[in-house]
Scaffold this motif. Structure first.
Motif, PDB file in Angstrom:
ATOM      1  N   ILE A  47       0.691 -16.330   2.111  1.00 23.27           N
ATOM      2  CA  ILE A  47       1.079 -15.336   3.114  1.00 23.27           C
ATOM      3  C   ILE A  47       1.514 -14.036   2.436  1.00 23.27           C
ATOM      4  CG2 ILE A  47       2.772 -14.792   4.914  1.00 23.27           C
ATOM      5  CD1 ILE A  47       2.797 -17.838   5.555  1.00 23.27           C
ATOM      6  N   LEU A  48       2.355 -14.142   1.406  1.00 23.30           N
ATOM      7  CA  LEU A  48       2.824 -12.948   0.700  1.00 23.30           C
ATOM      8  C   LEU A  48       1.669 -12.224   0.009  1.00 23.30           C
ATOM      9  CD1 LEU A  48       6.183 -14.235  -0.837  1.00 23.30           C
ATOM     10  CD2 LEU A  48       5.917 -12.464   0.916  1.00 23.30           C
ATOM     11  N   SER A  49       0.725 -12.988  -0.515  1.00 22.07           N
ATOM     12  CA  SER A  49      -0.453 -12.376  -1.156  1.00 22.07           C
ATOM     13  C   SER A  49      -1.237 -11.549  -0.146  1.00 22.07           C
ATOM     14  CB  SER A  49      -1.364 -13.457  -1.747  1.00 22.07           C
ATOM     15  OG  SER A  49      -0.714 -14.173  -2.764  1.00 22.07           O
ATOM     16  N   GLY A  50      -1.431 -12.106   1.051  1.00 22.55           N
ATOM     17  CA  GLY A  50      -2.161 -11.394   2.088  1.00 22.55           C
ATOM     18  C   GLY A  50      -1.436 -10.142   2.548  1.00 22.55           C
ATOM     19  N   ILE A  51      -0.104 -10.262   2.739  1.00 19.92           N
ATOM     20  CA  ILE A  51       0.693  -9.120   3.193  1.00 19.92           C
ATOM     21  C   ILE A  51       0.677  -7.997   2.156  1.00 19.92           C
ATOM     22  CG2 ILE A  51       3.033  -8.330   3.709  1.00 19.92           C
ATOM     23  CD1 ILE A  51       3.533 -11.115   4.972  1.00 19.92           C
ATOM     24  N   PHE A  52       0.928  -8.337   0.899  1.00 19.93           N
ATOM     25  CA  PHE A  52       0.978  -7.307  -0.139  1.00 19.93           C
ATOM     26  C   PHE A  52      -0.399  -6.706  -0.412  1.00 19.93           C
ATOM     27  CE2 PHE A  52       5.240  -8.497  -0.696  1.00 19.93           C
ATOM     28  CZ  PHE A  52       5.856  -7.635  -1.597  1.00 19.93           C
ATOM     29  N   SER A  53      -1.445  -7.536  -0.377  1.00 17.11           N
ATOM     30  CA  SER A  53      -2.799  -7.022  -0.607  1.00 17.11           C
ATOM     31  C   SER A  53      -3.190  -6.033   0.481  1.00 17.11           C
ATOM     32  CB  SER A  53      -3.812  -8.179  -0.646  1.00 17.11           C
ATOM     33  OG  SER A  53      -3.543  -9.055  -1.714  1.00 17.11           O
ATOM     34  N   GLY A  54      -2.787  -6.321   1.719  1.00 14.96           N
ATOM     35  CA  GLY A  54      -3.078  -5.411   2.817  1.00 14.96           C
ATOM     36  C   GLY A  54      -2.225  -4.163   2.777  1.00 14.96           C
ATOM     37  N   ALA A  55      -0.941  -4.323   2.430  1.00 16.64           N
ATOM     38  CA  ALA A  55      -0.015  -3.191   2.390  1.00 16.64           C
ATOM     39  C   ALA A  55      -0.398  -2.185   1.306  1.00 16.64           C
ATOM     40  CB  ALA A  55       1.406  -3.690   2.158  1.00 16.64           C
ATOM     41  N   LEU A  56      -1.058  -2.645   0.260  1.00 16.98           N
ATOM     42  CA  LEU A  56      -1.472  -1.744  -0.816  1.00 16.98           C
ATOM     43  C   LEU A  56      -2.372  -0.622  -0.304  1.00 16.98           C
ATOM     44  CD1 LEU A  56      -2.317  -4.046  -3.877  1.00 16.98           C
ATOM     45  CD2 LEU A  56      -0.463  -2.386  -3.688  1.00 16.98           C
ATOM     46  N   LEU A  57      -3.123  -0.919   0.755  1.00 18.50           N
ATOM     47  CA  LEU A  57      -4.054   0.078   1.286  1.00 18.50           C
ATOM     48  C   LEU A  57      -3.307   1.294   1.825  1.00 18.50           C
ATOM     49  CD1 LEU A  57      -7.113   0.126   1.366  1.00 18.50           C
ATOM     50  CD2 LEU A  57      -7.032  -0.680   3.715  1.00 18.50           C
ATOM     51  N   TYR A  58      -2.077   1.099   2.285  1.00 21.55           N
ATOM     52  CA  TYR A  58      -1.272   2.210   2.787  1.00 21.55           C
ATOM     53  C   TYR A  58      -0.634   2.998   1.640  1.00 21.55           C
ATOM     54  CZ  TYR A  58      -1.558  -0.378   7.211  1.00 21.55           C
ATOM     55  OH  TYR A  58      -2.004  -1.027   8.320  1.00 21.55           O
ATOM     56  N   LEU A  59      -0.387   2.318   0.510  1.00 15.23           N
ATOM     57  CA  LEU A  59       0.292   2.947  -0.617  1.00 15.23           C
ATOM     58  C   LEU A  59      -0.681   3.675  -1.534  1.00 15.23           C
ATOM     59  CD1 LEU A  59       2.697   0.009  -1.490  1.00 15.23           C
ATOM     60  CD2 LEU A  59       3.308   2.146  -0.354  1.00 15.23           C
ATOM     61  N   PRO A  61      -4.975   3.396  -1.838  1.00 14.15           N
ATOM     62  CA  PRO A  61      -6.223   2.719  -1.476  1.00 14.15           C
ATOM     63  C   PRO A  61      -7.027   2.171  -2.654  1.00 14.15           C
ATOM     64  CG  PRO A  61      -5.947   4.697  -0.163  1.00 14.15           C
ATOM     65  CD  PRO A  61      -4.853   4.713  -1.179  1.00 14.15           C
ATOM     66  N   THR A  62      -7.027   2.915  -3.782  1.00 12.46           N
ATOM     67  CA  THR A  62      -7.806   2.427  -4.921  1.00 12.46           C
ATOM     68  C   THR A  62      -7.190   1.160  -5.526  1.00 12.46           C
ATOM     69  OG1 THR A  62      -6.638   4.086  -6.261  1.00 12.46           O
ATOM     70  CG2 THR A  62      -8.880   4.607  -5.562  1.00 12.46           C
ATOM     71  N   SER A  63      -5.867   1.021  -5.427  1.00 12.21           N
ATOM     72  CA  SER A  63      -5.221  -0.220  -5.881  1.00 12.21           C
ATOM     73  C   SER A  63      -5.661  -1.382  -5.002  1.00 12.21           C
ATOM     74  CB  SER A  63      -3.694  -0.088  -5.822  1.00 12.21           C
ATOM     75  OG  SER A  63      -3.229   0.862  -6.737  1.00 12.21           O
ATOM     76  N   ALA A  64      -5.695  -1.141  -3.699  1.00 11.69           N
ATOM     77  CA  ALA A  64      -6.127  -2.182  -2.760  1.00 11.69           C
ATOM     78  C   ALA A  64      -7.580  -2.562  -3.015  1.00 11.69           C
ATOM     79  CB  ALA A  64      -5.951  -1.697  -1.326  1.00 11.69           C
ATOM     80  N   MET A  65      -8.427  -1.572  -3.278  1.00  9.95           N
ATOM     81  CA  MET A  65      -9.848  -1.847  -3.527  1.00  9.95           C
ATOM     82  C   MET A  65     -10.028  -2.709  -4.770  1.00  9.95           C
ATOM     83  SD  MET A  65     -11.354   1.923  -2.569  1.00  9.95           S
ATOM     84  CE  MET A  65     -13.085   1.541  -2.893  1.00  9.95           C
ATOM     85  N   TYR A  66      -9.246  -2.412  -5.808  1.00 12.54           N
ATOM     86  CA  TYR A  66      -9.318  -3.205  -7.043  1.00 12.54           C
ATOM     87  C   TYR A  66      -8.907  -4.651  -6.772  1.00 12.54           C
ATOM     88  CZ  TYR A  66      -8.322  -4.590 -11.892  1.00 12.54           C
ATOM     89  OH  TYR A  66      -8.303  -5.243 -13.105  1.00 12.54           O
ATOM     90  N   VAL A  67      -7.821  -4.835  -6.041  1.00 11.87           N
ATOM     91  CA  VAL A  67      -7.339  -6.186  -5.724  1.00 11.87           C
ATOM     92  C   VAL A  67      -8.316  -6.908  -4.814  1.00 11.87           C
ATOM     93  CG1 VAL A  67      -5.550  -7.478  -4.501  1.00 11.87           C
ATOM     94  CG2 VAL A  67      -4.903  -5.666  -6.090  1.00 11.87           C
ATOM     95  N   TRP A  68      -8.841  -6.229  -3.808  1.00  7.13           N
ATOM     96  CA  TRP A  68      -9.741  -6.873  -2.847  1.00  7.13           C
ATOM     97  C   TRP A  68     -11.047  -7.305  -3.506  1.00  7.13           C
ATOM     98  CZ3 TRP A  68      -9.671  -4.786   2.836  1.00  7.13           C
ATOM     99  CH2 TRP A  68      -8.345  -4.727   3.285  1.00  7.13           C
ATOM    100  N   ILE A  69     -11.605  -6.441  -4.346  1.00  7.65           N
ATOM    101  CA  ILE A  69     -12.831  -6.811  -5.065  1.00  7.65           C
ATOM    102  C   ILE A  69     -12.559  -8.005  -5.975  1.00  7.65           C
ATOM    103  CG2 ILE A  69     -14.471  -6.081  -6.831  1.00  7.65           C
ATOM    104  CD1 ILE A  69     -15.116  -4.837  -4.212  1.00  7.65           C
TER     105      ILE A  69
END
Length: 232
Positions: A47-59, A61-69
């Motif tokens: 759950i925490l992984s999902g929340i933080f991975s999604g929240a990164l997109l607001y902080l 976006p390129t960090s979120a893209m790296y994590v999502w890929i």
């Protein structure tokens, strides 16, 4: 460099320090929570992984893209080794991340509908096109792949496939990120990841890998240890 700018260089640059540091803590915790999700059985880490991975997109976006890929590659890796239980966990992490980042996507689509958004995107350093980023990057990609192979081979000897897939995903994700425009038709500033994201994954992989080498040397497997140090 393609291995990422040294952290001290970033901290010493006022602009980069101010722009990167606010997202650095949740970015680091995202790595930790993903690791705990795939190595522990408690749902809280998923759950925490999902929340933080999604929240990164607001902080950032390129960090979120790296994590999502990396998560996508991780899921494929666990499917490849037929560990469907962990692959399913990662699927839920990605699904939760998409849910948490819903408002970002709403804003993204709203902005994309504006007639002048293409000009703004280009001014901000964005790129359009479908041509693979190959010139000047082939050697870089080869190094990533060779390091990933080295991690895989050594981890298999240790019976540590989980950690191998976790690390390899972050090591080879740059190849896909740098060429994401081949599928999407657009990409943020292509070199932003070198400054803000890639060195996190590389640092983690190098640290763990050389710790494995250290353990090999301590166990009197001097020959193997020397070979790994040379290859590393």
């Amino acid at each position: 460099t393609f291995l990422g700018d040294p952290p001290l260089q970033i901290l010493g640059n006022r602009y980069e320090s101010v722009s990167v540091l606010p997202g650095l803590v949740p970015f680091t915790f995202t790595f930790l929570f993903i690791y705990l999700a795939i190595t522990r059985n408690k749902k809280v880490w998923t759950i925490l992984s999902g929340i933080f991975s999604g929240a990164l997109l607001y902080l950032y976006p390129t960090s979120a893209m790296y994590v999502w890929i990396s998560l996508g590659l991780m899921m494929l890796g666990f499917i490849f080794v037929k560990n469907y239980k962990i692959a399913k966990k990662i699927f839920w992490i990605i699904l939760m991340a998409i849910t948490v980042s819903f408002f970002h996507w709403f804003n993204f689509l709203s902005l994309k509908a504006l007639p002048w958004i293409d000009d703004v995107f280009l001014i901000m350093g964005g790129e359009y096109g479908y041509t693979p980023r190959l010139e000047g990057h082939i050697f870089e990609y080869i190094l990533y792949i060779l390091f990933a192979i080295l991690i895989w081979k050594f981890a298999k000897r240790r019976g540590d496939v989980k950690n191998a897939i976790f690390l390899i995903s972050f090591v080879i994700a740059p190849i896909f990120l740098l060429n994401i425009h081949v599928i999407s038709g657009f990409s943020p500033y292509g070199h932003a990841w070198y400054v803000h994201q890639f060195y996190h994954g590389f640092a983690l992989a190098f640290f763990v890998f050389f710790y494995w080498v250290y353990q090999a040397v301590r166990k009197n497997n001097i020959k193997a240890g020397r070979i790994l140090l040379i290859l590393g």
